[in-house]
Design a protein around this motif. Structure first.
Motif, mmCIF file in Angstrom:
data_model
loop_
_atom_site.group_PDB
_atom_site.id
_atom_site.type_symbol
_atom_site.label_atom_id
_atom_site.label_comp_id
_atom_site.label_asym_id
_atom_site.label_seq_id
_atom_site.Cartn_x
_atom_site.Cartn_y
_atom_site.Cartn_z
ATOM 1 N N GLN A 79 -13.967 15.787 11.684
ATOM 2 C CA GLN A 79 -14.827 15.679 10.511
ATOM 3 C C GLN A 79 -13.995 15.997 9.279
ATOM 4 O O GLN A 79 -12.980 16.683 9.343
ATOM 5 N N GLY A 80 -14.446 15.479 8.155
ATOM 6 C CA GLY A 80 -13.714 15.676 6.913
ATOM 7 C C GLY A 80 -13.222 14.358 6.365
ATOM 8 O O GLY A 80 -13.796 13.299 6.655
ATOM 9 N N GLN A 81 -12.174 14.407 5.580
ATOM 10 C CA GLN A 81 -11.670 13.220 4.902
ATOM 11 C C GLN A 81 -10.159 13.131 5.064
ATOM 12 O O GLN A 81 -9.430 14.079 4.728
ATOM 13 N N ILE A 82 -9.682 12.012 5.586
ATOM 14 C CA ILE A 82 -8.252 11.696 5.611
ATOM 15 C C ILE A 82 -8.086 10.347 4.951
ATOM 16 O O ILE A 82 -8.670 9.352 5.379
ATOM 17 N N SER A 83 -7.292 10.300 3.892
ATOM 18 C CA SER A 83 -7.050 9.022 3.211
ATOM 19 C C SER A 83 -5.553 8.778 3.093
ATOM 20 O O SER A 83 -4.764 9.705 2.936
ATOM 21 N N ILE A 84 -5.187 7.521 3.211
ATOM 22 C CA ILE A 84 -3.802 7.075 3.060
ATOM 23 C C ILE A 84 -3.788 5.995 1.988
ATOM 24 O O ILE A 84 -4.492 4.984 2.101
ATOM 25 N N MET B 28 0.848 -1.199 0.000
ATOM 26 C CA MET B 28 0.000 0.000 0.000
ATOM 27 C C MET B 28 0.876 1.239 0.000
ATOM 28 O O MET B 28 1.782 1.382 0.818
ATOM 29 N N THR B 29 0.609 2.131 -0.940
ATOM 30 C CA THR B 29 1.373 3.375 -0.972
ATOM 31 C C THR B 29 0.951 4.267 0.190
ATOM 32 O O THR B 29 -0.144 4.138 0.729
ATOM 33 N N SER B 30 1.847 5.182 0.555
ATOM 34 C CA SER B 30 1.602 5.971 1.767
ATOM 35 C C SER B 30 1.392 7.448 1.465
ATOM 36 O O SER B 30 1.742 8.300 2.268
ATOM 37 N N ASN B 31 0.830 7.760 0.276
ATOM 38 C CA ASN B 31 0.468 9.157 0.042
ATOM 39 C C ASN B 31 -0.724 9.516 0.934
ATOM 40 O O ASN B 31 -1.567 8.676 1.254
ATOM 41 N N VAL B 32 -0.770 10.762 1.359
ATOM 42 C CA VAL B 32 -1.791 11.214 2.307
ATOM 43 C C VAL B 32 -2.602 12.331 1.657
ATOM 44 O O VAL B 32 -2.046 13.263 1.080
ATOM 45 N N GLU B 33 -3.925 12.235 1.747
ATOM 46 C CA GLU B 33 -4.822 13.282 1.257
ATOM 47 C C GLU B 33 -5.694 13.744 2.416
ATOM 48 O O GLU B 33 -6.356 12.925 3.064
ATOM 49 N N ILE B 34 -5.699 15.042 2.669
ATOM 50 C CA ILE B 34 -6.519 15.620 3.728
ATOM 51 C C ILE B 34 -7.440 16.655 3.101
ATOM 52 O O ILE B 34 -6.982 17.589 2.441
ATOM 53 N N ARG B 35 -8.743 16.474 3.319
ATOM 54 C CA ARG B 35 -9.730 17.358 2.718
ATOM 55 C C ARG B 35 -10.734 17.814 3.784
ATOM 56 O O ARG B 35 -11.385 16.990 4.432
ATOM 57 N N ASN B 36 -10.840 19.119 3.943
ATOM 58 C CA ASN B 36 -11.834 19.721 4.845
ATOM 59 C C ASN B 36 -11.768 19.144 6.254
ATOM 60 O O ASN B 36 -12.806 18.916 6.887
ATOM 61 N N LEU B 37 -10.561 18.914 6.747
ATOM 62 C CA LEU B 37 -10.389 18.378 8.095
ATOM 63 C C LEU B 37 -10.724 19.453 9.125
ATOM 64 O O LEU B 37 -10.127 20.532 9.128
ATOM 65 N N SER B 38 -11.690 19.175 9.983
ATOM 66 C CA SER B 38 -12.071 20.129 11.013
ATOM 67 C C SER B 38 -12.290 19.395 12.328
ATOM 68 O O SER B 38 -12.672 18.216 12.349
ATOM 69 N N ILE B 39 -12.047 20.105 13.423
ATOM 70 C CA ILE B 39 -12.253 19.526 14.749
ATOM 71 C C ILE B 39 -12.489 20.653 15.742
ATOM 72 O O ILE B 39 -11.896 21.738 15.623
#
Length: 253
Positions: free
Chosen positions: A62-67, A1-12
């Motif tokens: 809340q939001g989207q975190i993908s690896i 599994m590749t380890s690129n990280v995408e963070i979209r509209n991350l809020s807390i």
């Protein structure tokens, strides 16, 4: 599994009701596989909170975190621990004072059902620049730099592809900081690791990172290449002020 990280509209937010404080109002950035990406900004800007969200140490965001294209919430916990690990700021606080290095390193191997504990421990201890006799030492028998090397070894023992580095040298003596940074550079090259590094020191970014994001009050003001530091090629006023102050400080040394 590749380890690129995408963070979209991350809020807390922390707290409830009218007293709630929104720490991250909506963070967006991406990290390429094999990249060292920095997060910089003043204390309280939300840098470490981003790492805690990615690692799921804090999970009410809340939001989207993908690896590697997968939502981090959908990755089973054991698999997530094999994929990513975190190195904390304070090696005095992140290691259990009553546990030997052997216990610290062998516990994740037992949890994940991996074999050849002794061989794995010896290899990772060697990889962080220590000798095998450190396996049976306790934290109080080591210097700050040695403790941080053990903390890095603990993060590497499961062979992750992504390391989250939360100011990994700021609690160390200046003479030791460069040694740990050079160790991290070497480990990234040898293992093909992806780094997401929080730091307040732009000299560290200049030494380690390919790109970096400047954070202010929980928001990413600008994402810049490392080359933007020299000559201060930032466009956002706060980013320009931060880089300018760093260059002025370095010039006064």
């Amino acid at each position: 599994m590749t380890s690129n990280v995408e963070i979209r509209n991350l809020s807390i937010s922390f707290g409830e009701g009218p007293a709630a404080v929104k720490v991250l109002p909506g963070v967006n950035f991406s990290v390429e596989a094999g990249e060292c990406f920095g997060l910089v900004g003043e204390s309280g800007s939300g840098k470490s909170t981003v790492l805690r969200c990615i690692s799921m140490l804090t999970d009410f965001w809340q939001g989207q975190i993908s690896i590697g294209g997968r939502n981090v919430r959908d990755i089973p916990r054991l698999e997530r621990c094999r994929l990513l690990q975190m190195v904390f700021q304070d090696p005095y606080g992140s290691l259990h004072p009553r546990q030997s290095v052997r216990t610290t390193l062998s516990e994740p191997l037992k949890i994940h059902g991996l074999d050849d504990h002794e061989g794995r421990m010896r290899r990772v201890i060697r990889d962080v620049g220590l000798t095998a006799d450190f396996i049976d030492r306790f934290p109080h028998q080591m210097s700050g730099g040695q403790r941080q090397r053990i903390a890095i070894a603990r993060a590497l023992i499961l062979e992750p592809s992504l390391l989250l580095l939360d100011e990994p040298t700021s609690a160390l003596d200046v003479s030791v900081q460069a040694e740990i940074l050079n160790l991290l550079v070497r480990l990234r090259e040898e293992r093909g690791l992806t780094y997401l590094m929080v730091t307040h020191d732009l000299a560290v970014v200049d030494h380690m990172c390919d790109r970096f994001a400047v954070m202010l009050r929980g928001e990413v003001t600008e994402v810049l290449p490392r080359a933007a530091i020299q000559g201060n090629h930032a466009t956002h006023p706060y980013a320009r002020e931060l880089i300018g102050a760093s260059l002025e400080y370095e010039g006064a040394l």
